[in-house]
Design an enzyme around this catalytic site. Structure first.
Site, PDB file in Angstrom:
ATOM      1  N   GLY A 230       0.827  -1.194   0.000  1.00  0.00           N
ATOM      2  CA  GLY A 230       0.000   0.000   0.000  1.00  0.00           C
ATOM      3  C   GLY A 230       0.866   1.250   0.000  1.00  0.00           C
ATOM      4  O   GLY A 230       2.044   1.220  -0.363  1.00  0.00           O
ATOM      5  N   GLU A 252       5.653  -3.335   1.118  1.00  0.00           N
ATOM      6  CA  GLU A 252       5.885  -2.945  -0.273  1.00  0.00           C
ATOM      7  C   GLU A 252       5.051  -1.698  -0.490  1.00  0.00           C
ATOM      8  O   GLU A 252       3.822  -1.765  -0.522  1.00  0.00           O
ATOM      9  CB  GLU A 252       5.492  -4.082  -1.217  1.00  0.00           C
ATOM     10  CG  GLU A 252       6.181  -3.962  -2.577  1.00  0.00           C
ATOM     11  CD  GLU A 252       5.438  -3.049  -3.524  1.00  0.00           C
ATOM     12  OE1 GLU A 252       5.882  -1.880  -3.673  1.00  0.00           O
ATOM     13  OE2 GLU A 252       4.452  -3.488  -4.111  1.00  0.00           O
TER      14      GLU A 252
END
Length: 486
Positions: A230, A252
């Site tokens: 996100g 990530e």
């Protein structure tokens, strides 16, 4: 037979079967038309706690099963994704606003993730260690336990599957919280595929929900690893919360990825690559080419050709039109994109293409004559916007590409690949593509960023997945009980 029947999953969450949650339900709507496509169940914090407890119980049996059993489930899941690829792609088009090509690519990636994870189940689980004592000493990888997965709206299926599939293959249970805006193609399809593939009940839970459900998933003691994809802002909050609970978290996050175009590059080919990297899926990709850093000798021609490609791209409802670009996910995202474009023009950038919208359909936009302070260059836009900045020397290009907090993906376009690689080695990035744009992903390759783009490569490839979803255990064995002087 259909894979996704709203009469089955409508208003429900998945806990081994489709059940009514405590948190009620919510509409899933098409961003292109506003049409209600289905209703999904919305889990609350107590639903998450109950799911984690059940997952912890089911995980022990799943971990004790043979690698052949786990691999067989993953192979059947891959076959189901193949069989229903058109249906899955259709949901990605309607629910996520994906163009047809992007939807087909994502559906295919789900197949490869399942098959690659099936192979992961039989990989070596440790190594024999040297020891100074008369005994057997070895390390082995054991399942982490319950893995919490929080996935976003932009590539909802693959960004769920790249954590769910390897975590299951390695003997973990999973609690997945997909973004409610894409909870069918990012959640219900995963649940139904694994249900039909024969995954034991309770090993996988799929719980769309709001912030409260996500916070409980991170805090829940039985969840030992959190895999989050996100925004950087949300990732910082997840990382802070996970740290307080002493659990591993794989992040990530966002990016503002540079594409460096050297003066010896083929300008037409470079503009084509730049357009793909900037405009694919409306720019709603963490790896999107957000900064076009072009040698001054070709910068004007590059911007002109890039603008021509932007003007030629069709924008519309991908469910009915052969559109290259679909809608942005919602009004909030559209308004943010347009605000960045407007402020950039006010700051002196030249608008070469786009800069307008109709509903959620935003025209692919090219800005040139920008400087590093222009908002659409300095910030992650997450929309179809390509800012072009010129440089004179390679040192200047390195400085421009290295600026900012992100370090996800880097592309270098040049007539001399070795020169491109030498340049790339001076720029921090988790992914490097010489003579390609910044957007790419394969189930066989490690994926992750540095800096504010995340905690490194914790997705994809055998080594990254094993590191992400197992613990290392040291074991010794000897023939007799050791004698001690006490």
């Amino acid at each position: 037979m259909s894979l996704l029947d709203p009469a089955v999953f409508g208003g429900r969450v998945f806990t081994g079967d489709w059940t009514k949650p405590r948190g009620g339900d919510a509409a899933v709507t098409s961003p292109a038309t506003g049409e209600e496509l289905a209703r999904i169940g919305m889990a609350d914090a107590d639903d998450v706690t109950e799911a984690a407890a059940r997952a912890a119980g089911a995980q022990r049996g799943w971990a004790a099963s043979s690698f052949e059993e786990r691999a067989a489930v993953l192979r059947r899941a891959g076959a189901l994704f193949e069989e229903h690829a058109d249906e899955v792609a259709g949901w990605l088009v309607r629910e996520a606003g994906s163009a047809q090509g992007k939807a087909g690519f994502e559906a295919h990636l789900a197949v490869t993730e399942a098959y690659e994870s099936a192979a992961l189940a039989s990989q070596p689980a440790g190594e024999v260690l040297r020891t100074a004592k008369p005994r057997l000493s070895f390390s082995r990888r054991v399942p982490a336990g319950v893995v919490g997965v929080i996935s976003p709206f932009n590539f909802p299926l693959i960004l769920a599957m790249r954590s769910v599939a390897p975590a299951l293959a390695l003997g973990n249970a999973v609690v997945l919280k997909p973004d409610p805006r894409t909870a069918v193609c990012g959640g219900a399809v995963v649940a139904e595929v694994f249900r039909r593939a024969g995954l034991p009940e309770g090993v996988l839970h799929v719980l769309p929900g709001g912030a409260g459900a996500g916070e409980r998933l991170v805090a829940e003691p039985r969840v030992r690893v959190v895999s989050f994809t996100g925004s950087t802002a949300a990732g910082r909050r997840v990382g802070e919360a996970a740290g307080r609970h002493l659990k591993r978290v794989h992040l990530e996050l966002g990016g503002n990825s540079p594409l460096v175009v050297l003066g010896d590059a083929d300008v037409e080919a470079a503009a084509s690559a730049g357009a793909w990297g900037a405009f694919l899926h409306q720019g709603q990709i963490c790896m999107t080419t957000g900064r076009h850093i072009v040698h001054s000798s070709i910068a004007e021609e590059y911007a002109e050709r890039l603008a021509a490609k932007a003007d030629a791209l069709a924008v519309g409802d991908p469910a009915g039109d052969p559109a290259a670009l679909g809608p942005l996910i919602d009004e909030g995202q559209r308004d943010r994109v347009h605000g960045l474009v407007t402020r950039s023009v006010e700051a002196g950038a030249r608008l070469r293409a786009g800069g307008s919208f109709d509903g959620l359909f935003y025209r692919p936009t090219v800005l040139d004559r920008v400087d590093p302070e222009v908002p659409a260059y300095a910030e992650e836009v997450f929309g179809p916007v390509a800012p072009v900045i010129a440089f004179d020397t390679e040192d200047e290009a390195v400085a421009l590409a290295s600026e900012g907090e992100y370090g996800l993906s880097l592309g270098v376009l040049t007539g001399n690949p070795m020169r491109g690689m030498e340049l790339a080695e001076r720029i921090p990035a988790g992914l490097v593509h010489v003579n390609d744009q910044t957007v790419d992903d394969e189930a066989t390759a490690p994926f992750g960023g540095v800096g504010a783009s995340g905690t490194g490569s914790r997705f994809g490839g055998t080594a990254a997945n094993v590191e992400a979803f197992t613990e290392t255990q040291w074991v010794t064995m000897q023939a007799d009980i050791e004698r001690y002087p006490f």
